[in-house]
Design a protein around this motif. Structure first.
Motif, short mmCIF file in Angstrom:
data_model
loop_
_atom_site.label_atom_id
_atom_site.label_comp_id
_atom_site.label_asym_id
_atom_site.label_seq_id
_atom_site.Cartn_x
_atom_site.Cartn_y
_atom_site.Cartn_z
N LEU A 57 -7.72 -30.38 -30.13
CA LEU A 57 -7.63 -28.95 -29.80
C LEU A 57 -7.83 -28.38 -31.35
N ALA A 58 -8.66 -27.31 -31.11
CA ALA A 58 -8.90 -26.70 -32.25
C ALA A 58 -9.27 -25.19 -32.03
N PHE A 59 -9.13 -24.09 -32.99
CA PHE A 59 -9.87 -22.65 -32.69
C PHE A 59 -10.61 -22.52 -33.96
N THR A 60 -11.87 -21.97 -33.40
CA THR A 60 -12.95 -22.15 -34.39
C THR A 60 -12.86 -20.77 -35.23
N LEU A 61 -12.75 -20.84 -36.36
CA LEU A 61 -12.60 -19.39 -37.13
C LEU A 61 -13.96 -18.92 -37.35
N LYS A 62 -15.04 -20.07 -37.77
CA LYS A 62 -16.33 -19.53 -38.00
C LYS A 62 -17.40 -20.69 -37.46
N GLU A 63 -18.40 -20.14 -36.89
CA GLU A 63 -19.21 -21.11 -36.10
C GLU A 63 -20.16 -21.69 -37.32
N ALA A 64 -20.75 -22.88 -36.83
CA ALA A 64 -21.45 -23.55 -37.85
C ALA A 64 -22.74 -22.70 -37.91
N ALA A 65 -23.32 -22.70 -39.18
CA ALA A 65 -24.36 -22.08 -39.42
C ALA A 65 -25.22 -22.99 -40.27
N GLY A 66 -26.47 -23.44 -39.66
CA GLY A 66 -27.33 -24.31 -40.53
C GLY A 66 -26.81 -25.71 -40.85
N ASN A 67 -26.68 -25.94 -42.22
CA ASN A 67 -25.96 -27.36 -42.53
C ASN A 67 -24.63 -26.86 -42.86
N THR A 68 -24.17 -25.78 -42.77
CA THR A 68 -22.80 -25.51 -42.99
C THR A 68 -21.80 -25.79 -41.76
N VAL A 71 -15.89 -23.83 -39.29
CA VAL A 71 -14.36 -23.73 -39.78
C VAL A 71 -13.62 -23.68 -38.68
N THR A 72 -12.74 -24.61 -38.58
CA THR A 72 -11.71 -24.78 -37.40
C THR A 72 -10.40 -24.84 -37.85
N LEU A 73 -9.51 -24.31 -37.13
CA LEU A 73 -8.05 -24.50 -37.23
C LEU A 73 -7.61 -25.43 -36.22
N ASN A 74 -7.21 -26.67 -36.79
CA ASN A 74 -7.10 -27.79 -36.15
C ASN A 74 -5.48 -27.95 -35.67
N TYR A 75 -5.24 -27.15 -34.57
CA TYR A 75 -3.69 -27.18 -34.44
C TYR A 75 -3.49 -28.20 -33.63
N GLY A 76 -4.32 -28.84 -32.91
CA GLY A 76 -4.29 -30.28 -32.30
C GLY A 76 -3.82 -31.18 -32.91
N ASN A 77 -4.26 -31.30 -34.35
CA ASN A 77 -3.72 -32.33 -35.32
C ASN A 77 -2.19 -32.15 -35.42
#
Length: 132
Positions: A57-68, A71-77
């Motif tokens: 379970l996670a909330f994506t703050l910023k989608e992946a772009a290229g090799n980057t 950025v996720t908020l892993n509230y499931g952990n």
């Protein structure tokens, strides 16, 4: 007194050694409890909640772009860690409750001898009762 002498006295005191043993045993006990939670308790809980894996379970703050990476908020952990903590706290509570019960039984079976003062006071009480 030199610092080496002070350290030697500190290191060989019973309290320091007892503390070290307690920390080592505590770390080993922590591993046992973690395994109990992860390997024994969590699989049935996972089945009961439909095989859901909290760690995903996670909330994506910023989608992946290229090799980057994203950025996720892993509230499931956090939820998983919270569930682990609650189970560990309950298991430790039950273990301490069991140990305290054993101590009470042991204390109840051992009746201490009365002290000299108690014996003397008992004799005085008995003598005073006889006078009346």
């Amino acid at each position: 007194m030199g610092i080496l002498q002070e350290f030697k006295e500190f290191a060989v005191k019973g309290n320091a050694i007892d503390m070290a043993v307690g920390i080592i045993v505590g770390a080993a006990f922590g591993k046992v409890i973690s395994s109990l939670v992860a390997d024994v308790f969590m699989p049935p809980i996972g089945v009961l909640i439909g095989g859901m894996d909290f760690t995903k379970l996670a909330f994506t703050l910023k989608e992946a772009a290229g090799n980057t990476p994203a950025v996720t908020l892993n509230y499931g952990n956090f939820i998983q860690t919270l569930v682990d903590f609650m189970i560990i706290a309950f298991v430790i509570f039950m273990a301490i409750k069991f140990i305290n019960r054993l101590k009470k039984k042991e204390a109840a079976t051992v009746t201490p001898e009365p002290s000299n003062e108690e014996r003397l006071l008992t004799e005085i009480r008995d003598l005073l009762k006889e006078r009346k």
